[in-house]
Design a protein around this motif. Sequence first.
Motif, short mmCIF file in Angstrom:
data_model
loop_
_atom_site.label_atom_id
_atom_site.label_comp_id
_atom_site.label_asym_id
_atom_site.label_seq_id
_atom_site.Cartn_x
_atom_site.Cartn_y
_atom_site.Cartn_z
N SER A 6 0.85 -1.19 0.00
CA SER A 6 0.00 0.00 0.00
C SER A 6 0.88 1.24 0.00
O SER A 6 2.10 1.17 0.20
N ASP A 7 0.25 2.38 -0.24
CA ASP A 7 0.88 3.69 -0.08
C ASP A 7 2.16 3.85 -0.90
O ASP A 7 3.19 4.29 -0.40
N LEU A 8 2.08 3.49 -2.19
CA LEU A 8 3.20 3.72 -3.08
C LEU A 8 3.26 5.19 -3.52
O LEU A 8 4.32 5.72 -3.82
N HIS A 9 2.09 5.83 -3.61
CA HIS A 9 2.00 7.23 -4.03
C HIS A 9 2.74 7.44 -5.35
O HIS A 9 3.55 8.37 -5.48
N LEU A 10 2.45 6.59 -6.32
CA LEU A 10 3.17 6.65 -7.59
C LEU A 10 2.94 7.98 -8.30
O LEU A 10 1.82 8.47 -8.41
N GLU A 11 4.04 8.55 -8.79
CA GLU A 11 3.98 9.78 -9.58
C GLU A 11 5.27 9.88 -10.38
O GLU A 11 6.29 9.29 -10.03
N GLU A 12 5.20 10.63 -11.48
CA GLU A 12 6.36 10.75 -12.35
C GLU A 12 7.56 11.36 -11.64
O GLU A 12 8.71 11.10 -12.00
N GLU A 13 7.30 12.19 -10.63
CA GLU A 13 8.38 12.86 -9.92
C GLU A 13 9.20 11.92 -9.04
O GLU A 13 10.24 12.33 -8.50
N THR A 18 8.82 4.23 -8.90
CA THR A 18 8.23 3.62 -10.09
C THR A 18 9.05 2.43 -10.55
O THR A 18 8.52 1.35 -10.83
N ARG A 19 10.37 2.60 -10.63
CA ARG A 19 11.24 1.52 -11.07
C ARG A 19 11.18 0.35 -10.10
O ARG A 19 11.12 -0.82 -10.51
N ALA A 20 11.17 0.65 -8.81
CA ALA A 20 11.10 -0.42 -7.81
C ALA A 20 9.79 -1.20 -7.94
O ALA A 20 9.76 -2.42 -7.82
N PHE A 21 8.70 -0.48 -8.20
CA PHE A 21 7.42 -1.15 -8.35
C PHE A 21 7.39 -2.03 -9.59
O PHE A 21 6.90 -3.17 -9.55
N LEU A 22 7.89 -1.51 -10.70
CA LEU A 22 7.90 -2.30 -11.93
C LEU A 22 8.78 -3.54 -11.77
O LEU A 22 8.43 -4.63 -12.26
N ASP A 23 9.91 -3.41 -11.06
CA ASP A 23 10.74 -4.58 -10.77
C ASP A 23 10.00 -5.57 -9.89
O ASP A 23 10.08 -6.78 -10.07
N LEU A 38 -3.54 -1.87 -1.20
CA LEU A 38 -4.54 -1.33 -0.27
C LEU A 38 -4.54 0.20 -0.22
O LEU A 38 -4.46 0.80 0.84
N GLY A 39 -4.66 0.82 -1.36
CA GLY A 39 -4.92 2.25 -1.40
C GLY A 39 -3.69 3.14 -1.51
O GLY A 39 -2.56 2.73 -1.24
N ASP A 40 -3.95 4.38 -1.93
CA ASP A 40 -2.89 5.36 -2.21
C ASP A 40 -1.83 4.76 -3.12
O ASP A 40 -0.62 4.96 -2.94
N PHE A 41 -2.32 4.04 -4.12
CA PHE A 41 -1.47 3.48 -5.16
C PHE A 41 -0.82 4.62 -5.96
O PHE A 41 0.38 4.62 -6.20
N PHE A 42 -1.65 5.58 -6.33
CA PHE A 42 -1.16 6.78 -7.00
C PHE A 42 -1.18 7.96 -6.02
O PHE A 42 -2.03 8.02 -5.13
N GLU A 43 -0.30 8.90 -6.22
CA GLU A 43 -0.27 10.11 -5.41
C GLU A 43 -1.54 10.93 -5.64
O GLU A 43 -2.05 11.57 -4.72
N ALA A 44 -2.05 10.89 -6.84
CA ALA A 44 -3.30 11.59 -7.16
C ALA A 44 -3.95 10.91 -8.35
O ALA A 44 -3.26 10.37 -9.23
N TRP A 45 -5.27 10.93 -8.38
CA TRP A 45 -6.03 10.35 -9.51
C TRP A 45 -7.28 11.20 -9.70
O TRP A 45 -8.13 11.27 -8.82
N VAL A 46 -7.39 11.85 -10.84
CA VAL A 46 -8.51 12.76 -11.07
C VAL A 46 -9.59 12.15 -11.94
O VAL A 46 -10.59 12.81 -12.24
N ASP A 48 -10.57 8.22 -14.47
CA ASP A 48 -10.10 7.26 -15.46
C ASP A 48 -9.98 7.88 -16.85
O ASP A 48 -9.19 7.41 -17.68
N ASP A 49 -10.76 8.91 -17.10
CA ASP A 49 -10.73 9.56 -18.41
C ASP A 49 -9.55 10.50 -18.56
O ASP A 49 -9.35 11.08 -19.63
N ALA A 50 -8.76 10.66 -17.50
CA ALA A 50 -7.66 11.62 -17.52
C ALA A 50 -6.31 10.93 -17.35
O ALA A 50 -5.33 11.53 -16.91
N MET A 51 -6.24 9.64 -17.70
CA MET A 51 -4.99 8.91 -17.54
C MET A 51 -3.88 9.54 -18.37
O MET A 51 -4.04 9.77 -19.56
N THR A 52 -2.76 9.80 -17.70
CA THR A 52 -1.58 10.30 -18.39
C THR A 52 -0.81 9.13 -19.00
O THR A 52 -1.04 7.97 -18.64
N PRO A 53 0.11 9.39 -19.93
CA PRO A 53 0.94 8.30 -20.46
C PRO A 53 1.67 7.54 -19.34
O PRO A 53 1.81 6.32 -19.41
N TYR A 54 2.10 8.26 -18.31
CA TYR A 54 2.76 7.59 -17.18
C TYR A 54 1.79 6.64 -16.48
O TYR A 54 2.13 5.47 -16.22
#
Length: 251
Positions: A6-13, A18-23, A38-46, A48-54
Amino acid sequence: MILLISDLHLEEERPDITRAFLDFLSQRARSAQALYILGDFFEAWVGDDAMTPYQRSICEALRELSDSGTDVFLMHGNRDFLIGQAFCKAAGCTLLKDPSVIDFYGEPVLLMHGDSLCTRDEAYMRLRRYLRNPVTLWVLRHLPLSTRHALARKLRSESRAQTRMKANDIVDVTPDEVPRIMEHFGVKTLIHGHTHRPAIHKLQIGDLAAKRIVLGDWDKQGWALQVDEHGMQLAAFDFVTPQLVLPGTPL
């Protein structure tokens, strides 16, 4: 074997996280029967229609894991509660309600993000009830994208400022709430994240021995809980490689 994070808070910054998670997905999670986030997978999510390439790349990585045979389950956190079925379908994962009781090797276990346990933070609980209201969710999902991004930035900024000002016990779980909800669901094990305070707490629920396992956030290192027929083991791992570097705590 089952893995929970839980609580990865994934973001491009944070490319290190990100690399650790992909590994983690391409190596350790491939041998798991199921992965629970279990939640806070992404740092922010506005939305599904606004998915960035990341974000789409993360979605595709989850899909690869799902297609490989590992079941993937995702629960909303306080940062990404707008994740919807469109993302889950594309990622090949199942959206879990918070809370949910799941059978782990014959034992019913309560899974939560954990923010709803922090009942002493009355201001946050009021905001949570408002934001999770179905009417509010519908309105949020239909706001212009620029408005959603601005609102997300505002909420994140306010949350950080208020957290710094609040006492530690206010932003942690309420001790009385833990046994109450465990008794309500009839479980002896609760697993959650949110507080960023990884630990295993031994409890007494009536005459029964119980435990609350708090998953760690991913920042300087990652955290995962491994569950198998031998028990549960919570441990951290280094970001260079997703191999365990701290001794786990067998239960």
